[in-house]
Design a protein around this motif. Structure first.
Motif, PDB file in Angstrom:
ATOM      1  N   ASN A   1      29.725  11.610 -29.324  1.00 28.18           N
ATOM      2  CA  ASN A   1      28.379  11.380 -28.778  1.00 28.18           C
ATOM      3  C   ASN A   1      28.214  12.010 -27.398  1.00 28.18           C
ATOM      4  OD1 ASN A   1      27.828   9.769 -31.081  1.00 28.18           O
ATOM      5  ND2 ASN A   1      28.727   7.992 -30.083  1.00 28.18           N
TER       6      ASN A   1
ATOM      7  N   ASN B   1      28.356   9.446 -33.651  1.00 26.96           N
ATOM      8  CA  ASN B   1      27.184   9.170 -34.493  1.00 26.96           C
ATOM      9  C   ASN B   1      26.139  10.273 -34.387  1.00 26.96           C
ATOM     10  OD1 ASN B   1      28.241   6.580 -35.254  1.00 26.96           O
ATOM     11  ND2 ASN B   1      27.629   5.814 -33.230  1.00 26.96           N
ATOM     12  N   GLU B   2      26.586  11.499 -34.208  1.00 23.14           N
ATOM     13  CA  GLU B   2      25.658  12.615 -34.025  1.00 23.14           C
ATOM     14  C   GLU B   2      24.790  12.809 -35.274  1.00 23.14           C
ATOM     15  OE1 GLU B   2      29.407  13.161 -31.668  1.00 23.14           O
ATOM     16  OE2 GLU B   2      28.992  12.897 -33.818  1.00 23.14           O
ATOM     17  N   SER B   3      23.497  12.939 -35.048  1.00 23.27           N
ATOM     18  CA  SER B   3      22.531  13.048 -36.150  1.00 23.27           C
ATOM     19  C   SER B   3      22.409  14.487 -36.632  1.00 23.27           C
ATOM     20  CB  SER B   3      21.161  12.558 -35.687  1.00 23.27           C
ATOM     21  OG  SER B   3      20.642  13.439 -34.701  1.00 23.27           O
TER      22      SER B   3
END
Length: 224
Positions: A62, A85-87
């Motif tokens: 992140n 939790n990179e989108s």
């Protein structure tokens, strides 16, 4: 042939070892909570010692995209491994920025076409129904990811494996991590034939990279 990534390098002697045995990838960890964390300055010095034929990967959780771009543009890393939790939006934006030409303040031109590895972590809830549901969800997310490569792990360098059988039908090229060591890597390759295997704690003794374990790990991968 399955490729090899030795992750969590932080000492000049670690670089000396990988230069001798030539894995395709090495990893520098830029996550401050990791015991293998290195600063930008430390990584830059290590990268200068690394054989240019070995691809350097930066591991992030992140992180601010500007940090990744700076490390890539300075040539410290050529691949970014996203372990948080990179989108999908984050990945797309990072790839767009990587493709743009530009200049450093000292007017030195750069252009970076770096690659991205997105990590997907299997954590096992207590309920069996939740395990099945979450596993299916993770595999679907990984299949749809726009990252150049996928990495499957069970945590953040814990050294523990997950149930490899859940990957038997996964089609995209991926890095297999989590619990690998010189003793079990051959079995993993025979069962799954991953694009690459990724090891950190499995080639350490007392928390530091062990040259003999690295040699044994690489030898056992290259038998296949």
């Amino acid at each position: 042939m399955t490729k090899i990534k030795i992750c969590g390098l932080r000492r000049p002697e670690d670089i000396e070892t990988v230069n001798k045995y030539h894995p395709e990838y090495v990893g520098f960890v830029f996550y401050k909570k990791s015991k293998r964390y290195v600063t930008e300055e430390e990584a830059e010095k290590l990268r200068a010692l690394l054989d240019e034929k070995i691809i350097s990967v930066g591991v992030f959780v992140n992180a601010d995209k500007a940090e990744i771009l700076r490390l890539m543009r300075k040539g410290i890393i050529t691949v970014a491994q996203l372990h948080g939790n990179e989108s999908e939006d984050y990945i797309r934006e990072l790839k767009e920025e990587l493709s743009k030409p530009g200049k450093f303040p000292e007017e030195k031109e750069y252009r970076t076409d770096g690659e991205i590895i997105k990590a997907f972590v299997f954590k096992c809830p207590e309920a069996v129904s939740e395990i099945i549901s979450r596993t299916s969800e993770i595999l679907k997310e990984a299949e749809m990811s726009s990252a150049d490569y996928i990495l499957f792990d069970n945590g953040y360098g814990s050294g523990e494996a997950f149930d490899w059988s859940i990957l038997r039908d996964f089609k995209k090229p991926y890095f297999l991590a989590g619990g690998l060591n010189p003793e079990n890597v051959s079995e993993a390759i025979e069962k799954l034939k991953p694009y690459a295997v990724d090891v950190s704690s499995g080639v350490e003794t007392d928390g530091f990279k062990d040259a003999e374990k690295i040699r044994a790990f690489i030898d056992n991968v290259r038998k296949h």
